[in-house]
Each structure stands twice: as C-alpha cells, then as structure tokens.
Design a protein around this motif. Sequence first.
Motif, PDB file in Angstrom:
ATOM      1  N   SER A 109     -44.745 -16.333   6.696  1.00 48.04           N
ATOM      2  CA  SER A 109     -43.917 -16.126   5.498  1.00 48.04           C
ATOM      3  C   SER A 109     -44.590 -16.582   4.212  1.00 48.04           C
ATOM      4  O   SER A 109     -44.356 -16.000   3.149  1.00 48.04           O
ATOM      5  CB  SER A 109     -42.580 -16.854   5.662  1.00 48.04           C
ATOM      6  N   THR A 146     -41.736  -6.961  15.032  1.00 44.64           N
ATOM      7  CA  THR A 146     -41.219  -7.845  16.066  1.00 44.64           C
ATOM      8  C   THR A 146     -39.744  -7.605  16.389  1.00 44.64           C
ATOM      9  O   THR A 146     -39.342  -7.635  17.549  1.00 44.64           O
ATOM     10  CB  THR A 146     -41.388  -9.295  15.567  1.00 44.64           C
ATOM     11  N   ASP A 194     -49.846  -7.736   8.329  1.00 45.53           N
ATOM     12  CA  ASP A 194     -49.123  -8.821   8.994  1.00 45.53           C
ATOM     13  C   ASP A 194     -49.172  -8.485  10.485  1.00 45.53           C
ATOM     14  O   ASP A 194     -48.493  -7.566  10.946  1.00 45.53           O
ATOM     15  CB  ASP A 194     -47.679  -8.858   8.479  1.00 45.53           C
ATOM     16  N   GLN A 196     -46.998 -18.626  16.444  1.00 46.89           N
ATOM     17  CA  GLN A 196     -46.031 -18.892  17.529  1.00 46.89           C
ATOM     18  C   GLN A 196     -45.682 -17.707  18.422  1.00 46.89           C
ATOM     19  O   GLN A 196     -44.796 -17.802  19.252  1.00 46.89           O
ATOM     20  CB  GLN A 196     -44.767 -19.521  16.938  1.00 46.89           C
ATOM     21  N   LYS A 197     -46.364 -16.572  18.227  1.00 48.53           N
ATOM     22  CA  LYS A 197     -46.123 -15.427  19.111  1.00 48.53           C
ATOM     23  C   LYS A 197     -47.250 -15.294  20.138  1.00 48.53           C
ATOM     24  O   LYS A 197     -47.028 -15.452  21.316  1.00 48.53           O
ATOM     25  CB  LYS A 197     -45.964 -14.155  18.288  1.00 48.53           C
TER      26      LYS A 197
HETATM   27  C1  PLP Z   1     -42.393 -14.005  13.113  1.00 47.14           C
HETATM   28  C2  PLP Z   1     -42.885 -13.104  12.075  1.00 47.14           C
HETATM   29  C3  PLP Z   1     -42.992 -13.508  10.733  1.00 47.14           C
HETATM   30  C4  PLP Z   1     -42.546 -14.866  10.249  1.00 47.14           C
HETATM   31  O1  PLP Z   1     -43.363 -15.841  10.717  1.00 47.14           O
HETATM   32  P1  PLP Z   1     -43.197 -17.372  10.243  1.00 47.14           P
HETATM   33  O2  PLP Z   1     -44.417 -17.994  10.803  1.00 47.14           O
HETATM   34  O3  PLP Z   1     -41.923 -17.866  10.846  1.00 47.14           O
HETATM   35  O4  PLP Z   1     -43.154 -17.391   8.768  1.00 47.14           O
HETATM   36  C5  PLP Z   1     -43.511 -12.609   9.827  1.00 47.14           C
HETATM   37  N1  PLP Z   1     -43.905 -11.383  10.198  1.00 47.14           N
HETATM   38  C6  PLP Z   1     -43.810 -10.958  11.477  1.00 47.14           C
HETATM   39  C7  PLP Z   1     -44.270  -9.587  11.839  1.00 47.14           C
HETATM   40  C8  PLP Z   1     -43.287 -11.807  12.451  1.00 47.14           C
HETATM   41  O5  PLP Z   1     -43.198 -11.387  13.717  1.00 47.14           O
END
Ligand code: PLP
Length: 357
Positions: A77, A150, A170, A193-194
């Motif tokens: 973000s 996502t 992104d 975190q993914k």
């Molecule tokens: C999870 C996600 C975000 C947000 O990520 P943060 O690290 O929580 O800011 C932004 N873009 C995509 C595509 C996401 O999957």
Amino acid sequence: MARVYNFSAGPAMLPEEVLKTAAIEMFDYKGSGSSVMELSHRSKDFKNIIDTAEADLREIMAIPNNYKVLFLQGGASLQFAMIPLNLLKKKADYVHTGQWTKKAIAEAKKYGTINVVASSEEDNFTCIPALDNKTFSKDADYFYIASNNTIYGTVYDHIPDTGDVPLVADASSSILSEPIDVSKFGIIFAGAQKNIGPAGVTIVIIRDDLVGKQREFTPTMLNYETHVKGASMFNTPPCYSIYMAGLVFAWIKKNGGLTAMKQRNQQKAKILYDYLETSKLFSSPVKKENRSLMNVPFITGNQELDAKFIEGAAKKGLKTLKGHRTVGGMRASIYNAMPINGVRALVSFMEEFENKL
Ligand SMILES: *Cc1c(COP(=O)(O)O)cnc(C)c1O
C-alpha cells in the motif's frame, strides 16, 4: 497438533520446511548466540542474510543487472504513494481491475493527472479489460497494472506492451508463482505476506534509470534513491521478515525455481478449476482466460450455503475460505506454499458437501 490448510489471501501459509528452519535457528542463529531478531542490522551475520536473500531472489527471478532490489516497509500500500512520488511528473496511465487499483489510483491522483485507460468495474472485476495501445498516453510517466487481482482472482493473460513508457506492476499476489520477464517492467513491487514471507517487508524491483526522478517534496524515506544508496539499510530494515523471505527464496531455489513453482501451481489450480467446471453447485465467476493460479474465488449463489460450506470446511482443517467482503462466496488462495494435498482435500470436501445436498 496437525497443521491446517490455510487458504488465506494473506498473510498466507509458509513452507513447513522454512518454519522448521526458523524454529531451529530461533534461539541461536548459526552459533551467534542471538536470534536473528536480536542481531544488529549492521552485523556481519545480518549483512550475510540480506545479501544472500537478494542474490537468491535475483537468481530465481533472473533479475537483470540494471535493476535494483529493495527491501522496504509500509506494505504494498505504501507503493501506491511511492510510485507517483518518485515517477509522476505530469500524468500516468492506470488499468483499473479492482480494490487494489482503486486505492492506487486514488493515491496517485493527489500528485498528477491519472488516466484510467481501461476498467473492468462494469463486469464486477471478473475479467481483465481489453486493452488498446491506441488509448495509451504516449507521454505518460508510467503505465500501472495490478498483475494478479487477489480479491477477484483475475490475472493478465499477457503483459501489456507499453513501448517506452515504464510498466509498473503490483505483483503482490503473483510474484514468484511463475517465471516472468523482468526486463519488460520498470518497477515490480510486492508485499511479502502472500508468496514471499511474513508481513513487514515489501520487495521493490526497480530499473536503474527510474531511480533519482523523485518530486522535490518527496519525503526522504519515500524516495527510492534513499534506499538504493543505503542498500535497503538507510534505517533499520525489517530484519526478521527479510531473514524469513530469504529462507523462502532458498526453498524455491532448492525446489526447482520458478519453472517448478509454475508447474506445481498449474497442477494445483487445474484440480480446483476442473472441479468447478463439472460441479452443479459451485462455479467460478471469473472469465476463463483471466483465471488466476493463485486466488480462486467460487460461489454457490446462496449465502446460507456458502456460510455452511465455510463452517464445515473449517472443521476439516480447511481454513480461511471466506471470500472477500466485497465479493462474497468463497476464495481459495493457493500460493506456492499450499501443498497439492491441501487442494485435493478442499476438492474432496466440496464433492462431499455437494453430494450431501
Ligand atoms: C495484499 C495486496 C495489497 C496490499 O498489501 P499490503 O502489504 O497489505 O499493503 C496490494 N495489492 C495487492 C495486489 C494485494 O494482493
């Protein structure tokens, strides 16, 4: 206690082997007498951790030498602001494909003219909109996409050709899921975190010529050049998250790299999508050519049934299957660390649930 299959969109599962290594090294990192969390970020041990993490990431993604790799904070973000603060002089093109691009567009609008060249909002973001190069701004400072969405489970079937305009992606939910040609992008960024590791670190891969173009009012900490010059250590970096990400990169390397990850991910996704095609109860709302390998939403069309399914699945150790609040239904996020048996167990339960109706 048995570990559950966690289908969360993020924070998501980590490879079991990585967690075990981290557990072993928790009290005493390689004879240092300290945990990684207690090491000085200027120590030799930590320098080795971050250098190895970068080298492994460069190797598995085949990142060309004219790109910098940064380990930053603030999540994906914060990149919604850092991108325009560093690159936006006048205008930029954005493709709108869901919640995350909505947030990115809103943020960028504070700093210049944002031209939304295509949107799938009218289709409830169930596809990637058709793109026509003729509608792209020739003089845009950059062109922005979210390569995998996502929440909706959509992915580009090809990378848009933006000519000389730097493509910014992104890739939070698709990075490391398959090989990509990094040289087609100006910037690739991803929250960890993914598919990378624990929350707290954000990876930014940035082409050299895009560093040092920041607006004059850009805060020091939000300037890419600060972090390039400081080798991601202008201030204290998120040391432990970087260490964990490094363990994940090494795990990917050991398991055949991104080609092998892609094969496994295709195999996993196929099990789920094939079932969704034959099921009379569950279906995928996403257009076929844009179906994500990482996030698979599915619906019954009946909220009560959805709730019953999610509750029953949780009892079987199939956790966090609730769809995003804006979409409803279910969503199975099946990132690299989700074992194939997790997907098999999910499909078995879906069959069982459907047959009982
Ligand atoms: C999870 C996600 C975000 C947000 O990520 P943060 O690290 O929580 O800011 C932004 N873009 C995509 C595509 C996401 O999957």
